[in-house]
Design a protein around this motif. Structure first.
Motif, mmCIF file in Angstrom:
data_model
loop_
_atom_site.group_PDB
_atom_site.id
_atom_site.type_symbol
_atom_site.label_atom_id
_atom_site.label_comp_id
_atom_site.label_asym_id
_atom_site.label_seq_id
_atom_site.Cartn_x
_atom_site.Cartn_y
_atom_site.Cartn_z
ATOM 1 N N GLY A 46 0.555 -1.029 -0.463
ATOM 2 C CA GLY A 46 -0.162 0.169 -0.055
ATOM 3 C C GLY A 46 1.009 1.477 0.095
ATOM 4 N N TYR A 100 8.999 -11.965 -8.290
ATOM 5 C CA TYR A 100 10.082 -11.413 -8.385
ATOM 6 C C TYR A 100 10.766 -12.494 -8.265
ATOM 7 N N LEU A 153 24.147 6.136 6.478
ATOM 8 C CA LEU A 153 23.374 4.854 4.959
ATOM 9 C C LEU A 153 21.573 4.784 5.431
ATOM 10 N N VAL A 154 20.874 5.496 6.290
ATOM 11 C CA VAL A 154 19.557 5.734 6.738
ATOM 12 C C VAL A 154 19.077 7.104 5.280
ATOM 13 N N LEU A 189 19.843 6.119 1.495
ATOM 14 C CA LEU A 189 19.297 5.438 0.767
ATOM 15 C C LEU A 189 17.711 5.471 0.658
ATOM 16 N N LEU A 190 17.171 6.286 1.978
ATOM 17 C CA LEU A 190 15.773 7.543 1.170
ATOM 18 C C LEU A 190 16.147 7.987 -0.027
ATOM 19 N N THR A 241 17.599 7.537 -2.544
ATOM 20 C CA THR A 241 17.754 6.704 -4.049
ATOM 21 C C THR A 241 16.139 7.353 -4.378
ATOM 22 N N SER A 242 16.818 6.307 -5.629
ATOM 23 C CA SER A 242 15.691 6.576 -6.853
ATOM 24 C C SER A 242 14.088 6.374 -6.560
ATOM 25 N N LEU A 288 12.088 2.365 -6.243
ATOM 26 C CA LEU A 288 12.527 1.767 -5.113
ATOM 27 C C LEU A 288 11.384 2.166 -3.979
ATOM 28 N N PHE A 289 10.650 2.579 -4.012
ATOM 29 C CA PHE A 289 9.265 2.597 -3.126
ATOM 30 C C PHE A 289 8.294 2.672 -4.212
ATOM 31 N N GLU A 290 7.520 0.943 -4.145
ATOM 32 C CA GLU A 290 6.422 0.274 -4.328
ATOM 33 C C GLU A 290 5.132 0.016 -3.850
ATOM 34 N N TYR A 291 3.925 0.981 -4.160
ATOM 35 C CA TYR A 291 2.770 0.576 -3.267
ATOM 36 C C TYR A 291 2.390 -1.016 -3.497
ATOM 37 N N HIS A 292 2.892 -1.229 -4.811
ATOM 38 C CA HIS A 292 2.188 -2.582 -4.693
ATOM 39 C C HIS A 292 2.720 -2.890 -6.321
ATOM 40 N N PRO A 293 3.030 -4.477 -5.857
ATOM 41 C CA PRO A 293 3.298 -5.022 -7.400
ATOM 42 C C PRO A 293 2.845 -5.043 -8.756
ATOM 43 N N ASP A 319 3.338 2.249 -12.550
ATOM 44 C CA ASP A 319 3.195 2.903 -12.187
ATOM 45 C C ASP A 319 3.585 3.849 -13.079
ATOM 46 N N LYS A 324 6.717 -4.371 -13.052
ATOM 47 C CA LYS A 324 8.068 -4.804 -12.880
ATOM 48 C C LYS A 324 8.854 -5.734 -14.575
ATOM 49 N N TRP A 334 10.948 -4.896 -17.339
ATOM 50 C CA TRP A 334 12.195 -5.690 -17.795
ATOM 51 C C TRP A 334 12.154 -5.912 -19.640
#
Lengths: 213, 272
Positions: free
Chosen positions: A59, A186, B15-16, B19-20, B22-23, B26-31, B35, B104, B108
């Protein structure tokens, strides 16, 4: 013989309390004790923490109620409700997630500040919507598709940073966490394909954890 | 409890932050999320490229492949193999671009196929419809039914995944098909392409004869193409001389290479 035993058990169940009552007449303290016992047992089921998580294939935002337990509080179980907003291309969706977290260590950095260097576990996410089914719809021949479209099995690893809340009115502690995760489909896709790398299949999420007591 | 120097905690936080920042992808709501894709309208822009090609020669040569699904490495090898030849005008992907219909997967496969030196068009397969897959297809490739002309040949590419759409969309779309019966374009011949062939479990088999009836009306139908069956196939379903040729999947590391001239046509199964 067996029948007799069943009957005796049944009788004991029915008259058990009465027998006890005859031995020692019901006192106020006994009743209170019993009540306390029952209440404390149920009280263990009261959620002790809340989480708010962003992204993570479960979500856009998901909020949870959950529990932490174990000798070193190394286990957490959280139940989330989340949502995916409506966009130009798709309808909005509700999601629900059951998440199990294992936190092997908690390091004290300074007074009232801790780091959990590794948090890991699994979560099962379900999305609700017209095109998302668990069981293959009847119109398909048997075993046409092998996976449940609405259910994803995820694994994750991350870290958490925890601040103790000194003011007891506000609760016990507050944490920030982040995780990288991937899911069953995946992983299946990446297996046997050198074209698909780890970078392709992972996602990032972060959130906050609030422990009340 | 252990105590760690504050220096280390600073590193953790760094490091955090890293990570935050980065593009965002990377934040995916659902597969199955549709998008925002970098590339949209892929079929249309490739069709424009095909139709802009110099097609004055009367020999048409194109590759037909399908069912890329989870065969990413094989698809990459296909692209490399095709790029090594210079006698192909374009490539048609017969559908089942993805295996699960995930966003995804679409990305790909597109990232591999876009490396083709020649333009390519992709049909929608039944696997591509699952979840929000059909919306992702619309977003990246365009309409379910589409057409183009090359070497005075009308290509009609049709969505035949009726089982998947469960009557919510006309499949096959007769209105669309009828639009080419009296083709006003200056063409000599027609080739019909689909994912699932007639009489397949995906096809709306109540409409099979009507489908054939319309196909028969098209100007000089040379043959029909389909994917989906994961094996080579040659059928004259309606005993009317209109051949249906099916390609194997990418796992077989093969594709069909068609050479069509006004008098004849032939095809070879190319292994790589």
């Amino acid at each position: 013989m067996r029948k007799l035993r069943y009957i005796l058990c049944l009788l004991l169940l029915i008259y058990g309390f009465d027998l006890q009552a005859q031995i020692a007449p019901i006192s106020q303290s006994y009743r209170e004790e019993k009540q306390e016992k029952i209440q404390s047992r149920w009280a263990r089921l009261i959620p002790k923490q809340n989480k708010l998580q962003f992204a993570g294939s479960m979500g856009m935002f998901s909020g949870s109620v959950g529990w932490y337990y174990g000798k070193r509080n190394q286990w957490e179980t959280d139940w989330y409700l989340g949502f995916i907003p409506k966009t130009q291309n798709q309808k909005g969706h509700m999601t629900t997630t059951l998440k199990q977290t294992y936190t092997p260590w908690r390091l004290t950095i300074k007074d009232g500040f801790f780091i959990e260097p590794l948090t890991t576990g699994i979560y099962i996410n379900k999305i609700f919507g017209e095109y998302f089914w668990t069981k293959l719809p009847d119109r398909y021949p048997e075993n046409y598709y092998f996976w449940a479209v609405d259910t994803r099995f995820n694994i994750f690893a991350g870290q958490a940073f925890t601040w103790q809340l000194n003011d007891s009115h506000r609760g016990k502690e507050f944490s920030f966490f982040y995780e990288i995760s991937t899911n069953d489909l995946y992983l299946i896709s990446a297996v046997g394909n050198k074209t698909i790398t780890l970078r392709d299949i992972i996602g990032l999420s972060f959130g906050f954890r609030y422990r009340v007591f | 409890m252990k105590t760690i120097t504050p220096l280390l905690s600073g590193r953790w936080l760094l490091l955090v932050c890293l990570l935050l920042t980065t593009s965002c992808e990377l934040f995916e709501y659902h597969p199955y999320d549709t998008d925002a894709f970098d590339q949209t309208g892929v079929n249309q822009s490739n069709i424009e490229e095909i139709e802009a090609q110099d097609d004055l020669s009367d020999t048409l040569r194109f590759a037909f492949m399908g069912d890329t699904q989870r065969f990413y490495d094989e698809t990459e090898d296909f692209v490399n193999d095709l790029n090594n030849r210079d006698d192909v005008d374009f490539v048609i992907h017969g559908g089942d671009i993805t295996d699960f219909g995930l966003s995804k997967e679409y990305k790909w496969i597109y990232d591999i196929m876009k490396n083709l030196n020649v333009p390519f068009v992709s049909l929608i397969g039944n696997h591509d419809v699952i979840g929000h897959g059909k919306n992702v297809y619309n977003e990246i490739y365009g309409d379910f039914n589409f057409t183009f002309i090359s070497h005075r040949t009308r290509f009609i590419c049709l969505n035949t995944n009726a089982l998947e759409f469960n009557y919510s969309t006309p499949v096959p779309d007769f209105d669309y098909m009828l639009g080419f019966v009296n083709d006003s374009a200056d063409i000599d011949q027609t080739i019909v392409v689909m994912h699932a062939a007639p009489y397949d479990e995906q096809f709306n088999n109540n409409a099979v004869l009507m489908f054939n009836y319309i196909v028969e009306q098209y100007k000089n139908v040379r043959f029909c193409l389909h994917a989906h069956q994961h094996k080579l196939n040659e059928s004259d379903f309606f005993d009317n001389g209109i051949m249906y040729y099916g390609c194997d999947d990418m796992e077989s590391r093969s594709y069909l290479l068609f050479t069509v001239t006004p008098d004849s046509y032939n095809f070879t199964v190319e292994y790589y």
